[in-house]
Design a protein around this motif. Structure first.
Motif, PDB file in Angstrom:
ATOM      1  N   ARG A 163       4.466   7.447   1.188  1.00 51.34           N
ATOM      2  CA  ARG A 163       4.606   6.512   2.496  1.00 51.34           C
ATOM      3  C   ARG A 163       4.167   5.210   1.748  1.00 51.34           C
ATOM      4  N   TYR A 164       4.493   4.081   2.406  1.00 55.92           N
ATOM      5  CA  TYR A 164       4.170   2.819   2.235  1.00 55.92           C
ATOM      6  C   TYR A 164       4.158   1.779   3.407  1.00 55.92           C
ATOM      7  N   SER A 165       3.282   0.659   3.426  1.00 53.58           N
ATOM      8  CA  SER A 165       3.264  -0.472   4.152  1.00 53.58           C
ATOM      9  C   SER A 165       3.081  -1.667   3.375  1.00 53.58           C
ATOM     10  N   THR A 222       0.729  -1.409   0.139  1.00 54.96           N
ATOM     11  CA  THR A 222       0.023   0.020  -0.077  1.00 54.96           C
ATOM     12  C   THR A 222       0.743   1.174  -0.198  1.00 54.96           C
ATOM     13  N   PRO A 236       5.238  -8.757   7.352  1.00 54.24           N
ATOM     14  CA  PRO A 236       4.513  -7.376   7.326  1.00 54.24           C
ATOM     15  C   PRO A 236       5.462  -6.338   7.442  1.00 54.24           C
ATOM     16  N   ILE A 237       5.092  -4.982   6.961  1.00 55.81           N
ATOM     17  CA  ILE A 237       6.054  -3.924   7.077  1.00 55.81           C
ATOM     18  C   ILE A 237       5.224  -2.861   7.472  1.00 55.81           C
ATOM     19  N   PRO A 238       5.471  -2.280   8.719  1.00 62.33           N
ATOM     20  CA  PRO A 238       4.756  -1.035   9.239  1.00 62.33           C
ATOM     21  C   PRO A 238       4.908   0.128   8.210  1.00 62.33           C
ATOM     22  N   GLU A 239       4.057   1.162   8.305  1.00 61.16           N
ATOM     23  CA  GLU A 239       4.379   2.322   7.385  1.00 61.16           C
ATOM     24  C   GLU A 239       5.514   2.784   7.398  1.00 61.16           C
ATOM     25  N   GLY A 240       6.204   3.391   6.299  1.00 58.15           N
ATOM     26  CA  GLY A 240       7.405   4.159   6.391  1.00 58.15           C
ATOM     27  C   GLY A 240       7.454   4.903   4.891  1.00 58.15           C
TER      28      GLY A 240
END
Length: 192
Positions: A136-138, A67, A145-149
Motif C-alpha cells: 500500500r502507499y500514500s 510511504t 497529496p495522495i491518500p492510501e491506495g
C-alpha cells in the motif's frame, strides 16, 4: 496545484449574481501512475534490493514523503541515503518504508528509486502473489497529496507456505530410501 489559475467561479443566484472571478484556494490532489516494484534477488525470506518505478503526475519538492506499507516484509529497522538526495527509512514494527524526496522533480517525470538490500528489508517468507501483494502507499506531497491506495504491478515471487513436509526412510532400515516432499505453493510453479 495550489496556484491553479484556470479555475473560475460565477453565479447567477436569484438574490444577487456574482461575476466571474478566479478561485483563490485550490486543494491540490496528486497522482502517480506507471508504477512497478521489482526485487533483486527475488528470494522469499531473503534481503532484497527494492526497485520502485512510478510517474509523478505532480511536481515533487524536497521533503515530500512516499510511504509504503509492506505487509509481511521483515528485517531490522534502518535508515539509508539513496541517490539524488533521497532517503529511505524502514520501520520494521509498522512494516512501513518512507522514501523522502531529496530534490525538486518536475511533474510527469518517470522516477526509479532503488532501496539497496543493505538496508535489511527482507521479502515475505511465503513469497508474493501479484494479485494480493499487500503493498500500500500514500504520498505526502506539497503539490498534491495522495491518500492510501494499492501499489500495482508488483513482481510475483513464488514461495512455499507453512505446510511444507519432508518424509524419508527405508522400509527395512538398510535398503533403498524413499523421499517424499509435500508443500503448498503460494503462486504457480513452472517446470524448469
Amino acid at each position: 496545484r495550489t496556484n491553479a489559475r484556470e479555475y473560475r467561479m460565477r453565479s447567477n443566484a436569484v438574490l444577487g449574481p456574482v461575476p466571474e472571478a478566479p478561485v483563490k484556494a485550490v486543494t491540490p490532489v496528486g497522482q502517480i501512475s506507471d508504477m512497478s516494484l521489482q526485487f533483486d534477488p527475488p528470494t522469499p525470506g531473503g534481503n532484497s534490493t527494492l526497485t520502485f518505478r512510478f510517474r509523478a503526475r505532480m511536481p515533487l519538492t524536497p521533503g515530500d514523503i512516499l510511504t509504503l506499507t509492506l505487509r509481511h516484509f521483515h528485517g531490522p529497522s534502518g535508515v539509508g541515503d539513496l541517490p539524488n538526495g533521497w532517503t529511505a527509512s524502514w520501520d520494521a514494527s509498522n512494516v512501513r518504508l518512507q522514501l523522502t524526496v531529496g530534490q525538486s522533480v518536475l511533474a510527469e517525470t518517470m522516477l526509479t528509486v532503488q532501496v539497496p538490500n543493505t538496508l535489511g528489508i527482507a521479502l515475505p517468507r511465503h513469497g508474493i502473489a501479484s494479485s494480493a501483494s499487500g503493498v500500500r502507499y500514500s504520498f505526502a506531497a506539497v503539490e498534491g497529496p495522495i491518500p492510501e491506495g494499492s501499489w500495482t504491478n508488483v513482481q510475483e515471487i513464488p514461495g512455499l507456505l507453512d505446510q511444507t513436509a519432508v518424509a524419508y526412510g527405508a522400509a527395512d532400515g538398510i535398503g533403498p530410501t524413499s523421499l517424499n516432499i509435500s508443500f503448498t505453493a503460494s503462486a504457480p510453479i513452472e517446470i524448469g
